[in-house]
Write a protein that holds these residues in place. Structure first.
Motif, PDB file in Angstrom:
ATOM      1  N   ALA A   1       1.016  -1.132   0.056  1.00 51.22           N
ATOM      2  CA  ALA A   1       0.118  -0.182   0.043  1.00 51.22           C
ATOM      3  C   ALA A   1       0.719   1.180  -0.045  1.00 51.22           C
TER       4      ALA A   1
ATOM      5  N   ARG B   1       2.332  14.359   4.015  1.00 58.56           N
ATOM      6  CA  ARG B   1       2.447  13.600   2.894  1.00 58.56           C
ATOM      7  C   ARG B   1       2.065  12.142   2.803  1.00 58.56           C
ATOM      8  N   HIS B   2       3.066  11.617   3.719  1.00 55.29           N
ATOM      9  CA  HIS B   2       2.788  10.117   3.953  1.00 55.29           C
ATOM     10  C   HIS B   2       1.377   9.523   4.291  1.00 55.29           C
TER      11      HIS B   2
ATOM     12  N   GLN C   1      -1.176  10.837   3.085  1.00 63.52           N
ATOM     13  CA  GLN C   1      -1.914  10.641   1.830  1.00 63.52           C
ATOM     14  C   GLN C   1      -1.519   9.601   0.918  1.00 63.52           C
ATOM     15  N   ALA C   2      -0.163   9.395   1.096  1.00 63.39           N
ATOM     16  CA  ALA C   2       0.172   7.949   0.491  1.00 63.39           C
ATOM     17  C   ALA C   2      -0.124   6.858   1.047  1.00 63.39           C
ATOM     18  N   VAL C   3      -0.330   6.876   2.270  1.00 66.02           N
ATOM     19  CA  VAL C   3      -0.984   5.432   2.926  1.00 66.02           C
ATOM     20  C   VAL C   3      -2.581   5.486   2.506  1.00 66.02           C
TER      21      VAL C   3
ATOM     22  N   GLN D   1      -4.152   6.706  -0.063  1.00 67.46           N
ATOM     23  CA  GLN D   1      -4.197   6.311  -1.568  1.00 67.46           C
ATOM     24  C   GLN D   1      -3.449   5.048  -1.945  1.00 67.46           C
ATOM     25  N   GLY D   2      -2.530   4.686  -1.269  1.00 69.51           N
ATOM     26  CA  GLY D   2      -2.346   3.057  -1.669  1.00 69.51           C
ATOM     27  C   GLY D   2      -3.115   2.208  -0.994  1.00 69.51           C
ATOM     28  N   GLY D   3      -3.934   2.389   0.082  1.00 72.45           N
ATOM     29  CA  GLY D   3      -5.072   1.771   0.769  1.00 72.45           C
ATOM     30  C   GLY D   3      -6.153   1.662  -0.319  1.00 72.45           C
TER      31      GLY D   3
ATOM     32  N   HIS E   1       9.515   6.695   5.433  1.00 70.58           N
ATOM     33  CA  HIS E   1       8.905   6.540   6.635  1.00 70.58           C
ATOM     34  C   HIS E   1       8.349   4.931   6.697  1.00 70.58           C
TER      35      HIS E   1
ATOM     36  N   LEU F   1       5.542  14.037   6.610  1.00 66.87           N
ATOM     37  CA  LEU F   1       4.599  12.939   7.421  1.00 66.87           C
ATOM     38  C   LEU F   1       3.027  13.272   6.874  1.00 66.87           C
TER      39      LEU F   1
ATOM     40  N   GLY G   1       0.899   3.809  -2.702  1.00 67.66           N
ATOM     41  CA  GLY G   1       0.642   5.269  -2.614  1.00 67.66           C
ATOM     42  C   GLY G   1       1.479   6.184  -3.099  1.00 67.66           C
TER      43      GLY G   1
ATOM     44  N   ILE H   1      -4.654  17.239  -3.578  1.00 63.35           N
ATOM     45  CA  ILE H   1      -3.778  16.175  -2.801  1.00 63.35           C
ATOM     46  C   ILE H   1      -3.004  16.986  -1.949  1.00 63.35           C
TER      47      ILE H   1
END
Lengths: 211, 211
Positions: free
Chosen positions: A170, B166-167, B169-171, B173-175, A194, B164, A174, B135
């Motif tokens: 994920a 941004r991270h 949001q990455a998590v 989006q990845g989810g 991270h 952090l 992401g 985003i």
DNA sequence: ATATACATACCATTTAGTTTGTATTTAGTT
DNA sequence: AACTAAATACAAACTAAATGGTATGTATAT
């Protein structure tokens, strides 16, 4: 099984060339915006060849996901992150490896099946299924090292190896989305930093001093 | 600004209806597979109305991203995760809130601009730009609380509030990508659980016992 | 009177897919 | 080893439908 002909001896067969063209083009334009003509042009074959090898554009999508699964499986199996003796080191080396291969153009390092899954999950169950198998199959290859690391360090949390393995994917996916949205590969690397920190935290390992 | 007419008094204007149709359809089929006719049919307007309000399909994509930014900004600004007094509690409440709003069909809780950015980043700089602003603008709304939490708890790591934010949001989006690939919303929730654990770890907060 | 907000009908192009034909390879028979 | 038949792997030209976009007309609001 490539069948070399006298006319085109070394260029590989049309099917493989189409699948490789699909990797390139779909990763940059997406599946729907990629036309059959696009693929044929890039692969230097005609439409006759395309529809000889694939029943439909959707069938090519499925085959492209499966081809991606094969090639990336071999690539990751041969990668050096398996070498460390300590299982946790292998897990961290995996994350570092994923970070290290983020080079070049965005379309070159992003994930075909992540892109396709996001796009066609609702309209093509077959493609979605093939993409899911690819992602979760790859995640599963990490479970052994994670489990071994948990046992070696006597870690017990309210999470499972399977869950952490999926989470790594994920974060990677992401990171790709943010890299695309911001047009900057660093955004993908940042999230892997991270992730590295998170895994060290879960296993009570102090952060390494970064170079 | 809706302009009620005598013929269609309460149904809102065509532009807004088209933008709302775009949210629904693009989140389920993707941008390229969404046709202008699809949008007109769902919005119950004609093509004349479509091209009166938007110069092109791409222009609608940009407008849809901007409309998404407006509506989600208002939605998150009014959400209850801002209430806790402690800034870290607000950050954790944000993550819990993002987890809590994962309900219903996948197309209903996933992110329009994440989906569009992934699909069109290479072919439409305008849409990509609008998605990126959405985003990263949303990510920026988290920075204040993260920074305040770092100061309050005297945390100093090799990461920044911006990173952090941004991270997260990455998590998220990845989810969404995994949820789509696996056709299971739980996959998106799972990654938010890991994100919660990561943030608690960064701030040296013990995990809460889960209900 | 004019600009706005649509509706209707139409068009050129693109698109996935088909049809038909042909060179090459493989398998079977003698 | 030679010949034949069938299957494979393409190529070229074509088609029907879909698609983004346009031209033109009209009701409503200012």
């Amino acid at each position: 099984m490539p069948r070399p002909s006298k006319l085109s001896p070394e260029r590989g067969n049309a099917r493989t060339r189409l699948l490789e063209a699909a990797q390139d083009i779909i990763r940059s334009k997406g599946f729907a915006a990629t036309t059959v003509d696009d693929l044929c042009k890039q692969a230097e074959v005609t439409k006759g060849a395309f529809f000889h090898h694939f029943d439909s554009k959707e069938a090519l999508g499925v085959a492209a996901a499966e081809y991606w699964t094969e090639t990336t499986s071999a690539f990751f199996a041969a990668a050096p992150y398996h070498l460390p003796d300590d299982p946790l080191d292998r897990v961290l080396a995996y994350v570092a490896f994923r970070r290290a291969i983020i080079v070049g153009q965005i379309a070159e390092f992003t994930c075909l099946v992540g892109t396709m899954a996001q796009e066609v999950y609702a309209i093509s169950p077959d493609i979605r299924e093939a993409c899911g198998k690819s992602i979760f199959g790859h995640a599963a290859t990490l479970e052994g090292d994670i489990r071994a690391a948990m046992q070696a360090r006597r870690i017990q949390g309210d999470w499972t190896p399977e869950s952490l393995a999926r989470h790594t994917q994920a974060v990677i996916q992401g990171g790709f989305v943010l890299a695309k949205a911001g047009n900057d590969p660093d955004l993908a690397r940042e999230s892997l930093d991270h992730l590295d920190r998170y895994i060290r935290c879960l296993f009570n390992v102090p952060d390494e001093v970064e170079a």
